[in-house]
Design a protein around this motif. Structure first.
Motif, PDB file in Angstrom:
ATOM      1  N   GLN A 145     -20.839  41.955  70.238  1.00 27.40           N
ATOM      2  CA  GLN A 145     -21.055  42.020  68.790  1.00 27.40           C
ATOM      3  C   GLN A 145     -19.907  42.779  68.135  1.00 27.40           C
ATOM      4  N   GLU A 146     -19.362  42.205  67.092  1.00 29.27           N
ATOM      5  CA  GLU A 146     -18.245  42.785  66.341  1.00 29.27           C
ATOM      6  C   GLU A 146     -18.738  43.228  64.972  1.00 29.27           C
ATOM      7  N   ASN A 147     -18.256  44.416  64.536  1.00 29.80           N
ATOM      8  CA  ASN A 147     -18.580  44.952  63.213  1.00 29.80           C
ATOM      9  C   ASN A 147     -17.277  45.377  62.531  1.00 29.80           C
ATOM     10  N   PHE A 148     -16.750  44.519  61.677  1.00 33.69           N
ATOM     11  CA  PHE A 148     -15.458  44.711  61.019  1.00 33.69           C
ATOM     12  C   PHE A 148     -15.659  45.227  59.591  1.00 33.69           C
ATOM     13  N   MET A 149     -14.765  46.146  59.155  1.00 34.80           N
ATOM     14  CA  MET A 149     -14.792  46.601  57.774  1.00 34.80           C
ATOM     15  C   MET A 149     -13.369  46.952  57.318  1.00 34.80           C
ATOM     16  N   ALA A 150     -12.940  46.359  56.196  1.00 33.19           N
ATOM     17  CA  ALA A 150     -11.658  46.709  55.578  1.00 33.19           C
ATOM     18  C   ALA A 150     -11.884  47.943  54.712  1.00 33.19           C
ATOM     19  N   THR A 151     -11.101  48.993  54.943  1.00 26.37           N
ATOM     20  CA  THR A 151     -11.304  50.261  54.241  1.00 26.37           C
ATOM     21  C   THR A 151     -10.206  50.592  53.236  1.00 26.37           C
ATOM     22  N   GLU A 152      -9.067  49.884  53.315  1.00 25.38           N
ATOM     23  CA  GLU A 152      -7.948  50.147  52.401  1.00 25.38           C
ATOM     24  C   GLU A 152      -7.225  48.850  52.083  1.00 25.38           C
ATOM     25  N   GLY A 153      -6.582  48.805  50.931  1.00 21.51           N
ATOM     26  CA  GLY A 153      -5.760  47.657  50.575  1.00 21.51           C
ATOM     27  C   GLY A 153      -6.505  46.602  49.794  1.00 21.51           C
ATOM     28  N   ALA A 154      -5.891  45.440  49.692  1.00 23.18           N
ATOM     29  CA  ALA A 154      -6.426  44.353  48.863  1.00 23.18           C
ATOM     30  C   ALA A 154      -7.780  43.863  49.350  1.00 23.18           C
ATOM     31  N   LEU A 155      -8.068  43.998  50.627  1.00 27.19           N
ATOM     32  CA  LEU A 155      -9.345  43.521  51.173  1.00 27.19           C
ATOM     33  C   LEU A 155     -10.413  44.612  51.243  1.00 27.19           C
ATOM     34  N   GLU A 156     -10.147  45.787  50.676  1.00 26.51           N
ATOM     35  CA  GLU A 156     -11.101  46.894  50.762  1.00 26.51           C
ATOM     36  C   GLU A 156     -12.510  46.427  50.379  1.00 26.51           C
ATOM     37  N   GLY A 157     -13.471  46.786  51.209  1.00 24.09           N
ATOM     38  CA  GLY A 157     -14.852  46.389  50.980  1.00 24.09           C
ATOM     39  C   GLY A 157     -15.264  45.125  51.697  1.00 24.09           C
ATOM     40  N   TYR A 158     -14.301  44.381  52.237  1.00 24.15           N
ATOM     41  CA  TYR A 158     -14.622  43.168  52.995  1.00 24.15           C
ATOM     42  C   TYR A 158     -15.251  43.574  54.322  1.00 24.15           C
ATOM     43  N   LYS A 159     -16.387  42.963  54.656  1.00 24.87           N
ATOM     44  CA  LYS A 159     -17.098  43.263  55.902  1.00 24.87           C
ATOM     45  C   LYS A 159     -17.442  41.965  56.610  1.00 24.87           C
ATOM     46  N   GLY A 160     -17.427  42.025  57.922  1.00 21.43           N
ATOM     47  CA  GLY A 160     -17.796  40.856  58.708  1.00 21.43           C
ATOM     48  C   GLY A 160     -18.413  41.239  60.026  1.00 21.43           C
ATOM     49  N   ARG A 161     -19.149  40.301  60.577  1.00 21.35           N
ATOM     50  CA  ARG A 161     -19.795  40.473  61.875  1.00 21.35           C
ATOM     51  C   ARG A 161     -19.593  39.210  62.685  1.00 21.35           C
ATOM     52  N   SER A 162     -19.486  39.391  63.980  1.00 21.70           N
ATOM     53  CA  SER A 162     -19.461  38.219  64.857  1.00 21.70           C
ATOM     54  C   SER A 162     -20.272  38.517  66.103  1.00 21.70           C
ATOM     55  N   VAL A 163     -20.735  37.449  66.712  1.00 19.14           N
ATOM     56  CA  VAL A 163     -21.322  37.521  68.050  1.00 19.14           C
ATOM     57  C   VAL A 163     -20.589  36.497  68.898  1.00 19.14           C
ATOM     58  N   SER A 164     -20.253  36.915  70.110  1.00 24.89           N
ATOM     59  CA  SER A 164     -19.535  36.047  71.040  1.00 24.89           C
ATOM     60  C   SER A 164     -20.303  36.024  72.351  1.00 24.89           C
ATOM     61  N   VAL A 165     -20.378  34.827  72.954  1.00 29.69           N
ATOM     62  CA  VAL A 165     -21.125  34.690  74.195  1.00 29.69           C
ATOM     63  C   VAL A 165     -20.474  33.615  75.059  1.00 29.69           C
ATOM     64  N   TYR A 166     -20.525  33.834  76.363  1.00 32.54           N
ATOM     65  CA  TYR A 166     -20.060  32.828  77.313  1.00 32.54           C
ATOM     66  C   TYR A 166     -21.237  31.909  77.618  1.00 32.54           C
ATOM     67  N   ASN A 167     -21.043  30.598  77.462  1.00 26.77           N
ATOM     68  CA  ASN A 167     -22.075  29.610  77.746  1.00 26.77           C
ATOM     69  C   ASN A 167     -21.762  28.972  79.098  1.00 26.77           C
ATOM     70  N   PRO A 168     -22.502  29.332  80.138  1.00 24.61           N
ATOM     71  CA  PRO A 168     -22.183  28.821  81.471  1.00 24.61           C
ATOM     72  C   PRO A 168     -22.380  27.316  81.614  1.00 24.61           C
TER      73      PRO A 168
END
Length: 172
Positions: free
Chosen positions: A66-89
Motif C-alpha cells: 500500500q502506497e500513501n503519497f502526499m505533495a507537501t510543497e510546490g505546484a502540486l501541494e495538497g495532491y494526495k494519492g494511494r495505490s495498492v499493488s499485488v502479485y497475481n500468481p
C-alpha cells in the motif's frame, strides 16, 4: 459424492496456500526496496519543482503493498494519492490500482526489466486523438534511494517522453 467434494476442497486449499507463498516470495524479490518512509523531490517536464512524502507498507499478511503519497510543497501541494499493488500468481504478473484526491484512477500492470521495475497502463485513446500508454519506471535502486519516472508513449511504446521524475530518499 462426499469424497469428491472433500477432494476438491483439499485441492483448492493446497493450491490457495501455494499461491499465497508465491505472492510473498515475489513481493520480497521485486518490491522490497520500495517499502518504507520516503522524502521526495522532483522537477516536472515544465520545470515546476516540488516535494512530498511517500509511505509504503505491506498489508494483508504482507502480500499487498500500500502506497500513501502526499505533495507537501510546490505546484502540486495538497495532491494526495494511494495505490495498492499485488502479485497475481494465476496471471504471473503484478497489478496496481492508483486513486487520488482529484478523482483520478489508474490501472497498471507490472513487470521487471533487468534492474528496473515498471508499472504500465493499457493503450487508451489520447487527448488529441491517437492512443497513449503511460508507465512508471523505478530505477537506480539502492538501499536508501531510487528514481521514479512517469512516462508516456504515443507510438505503442516504441518511444517514451518523460512527464515527471521523482527522486526518493529514505527517511532515517
Amino acid at each position: 459424492m462426499k469424497i469428491l467434494l472433500t477432494l476438491i476442497i483439499m485441492i483448492l486449499a493446497i493450491t490457495g496456500n501455494s499461491f499465497a507463498q508465491t505472492s510473498v516470495q515475489e513481493l520480497e524479490a521485486y518490491f522490497d526496496f520500495w517499502v518504507g518512509e520516503w522524502e521526495l523531490s522532483w522537477t516536472d517536464n515544465q520545470g515546476k519543482e516540488g516535494a512530498g512524502t511517500n509511505t509504503i507498507e505491506r498489508i494483508l499478511d504482507g502480500v499487498v503493498i500500500q502506497e500513501n503519497f502526499m505533495a507537501t510543497e510546490g505546484a502540486l501541494e495538497g495532491y494526495k494519492g494511494r495505490s495498492v499493488s499485488v502479485y497475481n500468481p494465476q496471471r504471473q504478473s503484478w497489478h496496481q490500482a492508483w486513486v487520488d484526491n482529484q478523482g483520478g484512477y489508474i490501472d497498471l500492470k507490472g513487470s521487471v526489466d533487468g534492474n528496473q521495475r515498471i508499472f504500465q497502463t493499457a493503450e487508451r485513446p489520447g487527448p488529441q486523438g491517437g492512443t497513449i500508454i503511460n508507465r512508471m519506471v523505478f530505477y537506480d535502486i539502492n538501499k536508501d534511494s531510487f528514481t521514479w519516472d512517469w512516462e508516456s508513449s504515443q507510438d505503442g511504446g516504441e518511444s517514451w517522453s518523460l512527464n515527471w521524475r521523482i527522486f526518493y530518499q529514505r527517511v532515517k
